[in-house]
Design a protein around this motif. Structure first.
Motif, PDB file in Angstrom:
ATOM      1  N   ALA A   1       0.819  -1.224   0.000  1.00 19.39           N
ATOM      2  CA  ALA A   1       0.000   0.000   0.000  1.00 19.39           C
ATOM      3  C   ALA A   1       0.850   1.271   0.000  1.00 19.39           C
ATOM      4  CB  ALA A   1      -0.958   0.001   1.191  1.00 19.39           C
ATOM      5  N   GLY A   2       1.934   1.244  -0.772  1.00 18.58           N
ATOM      6  CA  GLY A   2       2.796   2.415  -0.885  1.00 18.58           C
ATOM      7  C   GLY A   2       3.977   2.410   0.049  1.00 18.58           C
ATOM      8  N   SER A   3       3.963   1.547   1.071  1.00 19.48           N
ATOM      9  CA  SER A   3       5.044   1.561   2.064  1.00 19.48           C
ATOM     10  C   SER A   3       6.386   1.119   1.488  1.00 19.48           C
ATOM     11  CB  SER A   3       4.673   0.681   3.260  1.00 19.48           C
ATOM     12  OG  SER A   3       3.671   1.299   4.040  1.00 19.48           O
ATOM     13  N   LEU A   4       6.368   0.400   0.362  1.00 15.99           N
ATOM     14  CA  LEU A   4       7.619   0.014  -0.294  1.00 15.99           C
ATOM     15  C   LEU A   4       8.473   1.237  -0.589  1.00 15.99           C
ATOM     16  CD1 LEU A   4       9.405  -2.095  -1.786  1.00 15.99           C
ATOM     17  CD2 LEU A   4       7.999  -1.689  -3.815  1.00 15.99           C
ATOM     18  N   PHE A   5       7.822   2.378  -0.821  1.00 22.21           N
ATOM     19  CA  PHE A   5       8.533   3.607  -1.151  1.00 22.21           C
ATOM     20  C   PHE A   5       8.844   4.465   0.072  1.00 22.21           C
ATOM     21  CE2 PHE A   5       6.030   2.319  -4.825  1.00 22.21           C
ATOM     22  CZ  PHE A   5       6.973   2.341  -5.840  1.00 22.21           C
ATOM     23  N   HIS A   6       8.348   4.062   1.239  1.00 21.38           N
ATOM     24  CA  HIS A   6       8.497   4.881   2.435  1.00 21.38           C
ATOM     25  C   HIS A   6       9.514   4.345   3.430  1.00 21.38           C
ATOM     26  CE1 HIS A   6       4.117   6.290   1.623  1.00 21.38           C
ATOM     27  NE2 HIS A   6       4.990   7.022   0.966  1.00 21.38           N
ATOM     28  N   VAL A   7       9.634   3.035   3.533  1.00 18.05           N
ATOM     29  CA  VAL A   7      10.552   2.435   4.494  1.00 18.05           C
ATOM     30  C   VAL A   7      11.676   1.738   3.720  1.00 18.05           C
ATOM     31  CG1 VAL A   7       9.249   0.253   4.619  1.00 18.05           C
ATOM     32  CG2 VAL A   7      10.709   0.921   6.529  1.00 18.05           C
TER      33      VAL A   7
END
Length: 271
Positions: A166-172
């Motif tokens: 849900a987009g977290s691949l790009f955040h953490v």
């Protein structure tokens, strides 16, 4: 953002054909790109600068105009596509009509650990894309400093993993290292304690010392950690209060990371 749909890309357009190939790990490695689909993933890819191109149907352009506006502002190419091209690009039964081509975002374990992390998730031999993405999302939500996939795992840049995150691949920060022994060695060298869950663990989760930098090992969905349990500094029990035999991978990880995050944020334990 106004987009001209008079001559949209079709499923026969070379750019669409090449983009669809990125659902295969070999093609991702060859092209140095990966593809994501859906509002959360594309929004995160655009906002973090990972996206190089966005593909969108006419219906998708109306629905996700705010993402396209941001993409245009950041100089990211936005390409109109037909509904047929969207179906060709998608690996889902019902497509959102929104896709992004992205530059690789994986870190190395060494780069993650060089930042003196306090909480790291280490999924080992994870084979299910949905679980891998959920672990990334949970780690992000609970403030983990990184996720290191160890062993022969699913590719974190696969579209199903990206969608589940849900987009977290790009955040953490997310890394992948096939050599499990090397990962364990780097964790120890960084000074992190290594914990793992086990039904017969010697310490209850409530009694575990989670106030120090911690790396959690999370095992394969079907086989757990096996002999790797012996590599953990402490094996931790999660009490089962009802009649369920065990917890699934994602649930166990969420409980452990939550307890760690709580301890690390407690001003008493930090002192």
């Amino acid at each position: 953002m106004a987009i001209d749909f008079s001559e949209p890309f079709t499923e026969r357009t070379p750019r669409i054909v090449n983009a669809a190939k990125l659902h295969r790990a070999k093609e991702r490695q060859k092209a140095g790109k990966f593809i994501v689909e859906g509002e959360n993933a594309v929004d995160a890819a655009v906002s973090t600068g990972a996206a190089t191109d966005v593909f969108v149907t006419e219906a998708g352009a109306q629905r996700f105009d705010y993402i396209l506006t941001a993409a245009g502002y950041m100089g990211i190419y936005v390409h109109p596509i037909t509904d047929g091209a969207a179906k060709y690009l998608s690996d889902t039964a019902t497509t959102t009509g929104l896709f992004a081509l992205c530059n690789p975002v994986l870190w190395t374990p060494g780069k993650i650990l060089a930042g003196a992390p306090r909480l790291v998730s280490v999924p080992v031999l994870t084979s299910d894309p949905g679980n891998a993405g959920t672990l990334i999302r949970t780690s992000d939500a609970l403030g983990a400093d990184g996720v290191i996939f160890a062993g022969e795992t699913v590719d974190p840049l696969g579209s199903k993993v990206a969608r589940a995150s849900a987009g977290s691949l790009f955040h953490v920060p997310v890394a992948r290292e096939r050599n499990i022994t090397d990962v364990l060695g780097q964790l120890r060298k960084s000074g992190m304690q290594i914990l793992a869950t086990a039904a017969d663990g010697e310490v209850d989760l409530a009694d575990a010392d989670l106030s120090q930098p911690t790396a959690w090992l999370f095992g394969n969905e079907a086989h757990g950690l096996g002999e790797l349990l012996d590599e953990a500094d402490v094996r931790v029990r999660i009490p089962i209060l009802g009649r369920a035999e065990s917890l699934n991978l994602a649930t166990a990880a969420a409980i452990c990371l939550y307890e760690s995050a709580k301890s690390l944020q407690d001003p008493v334990t930090r002192a």
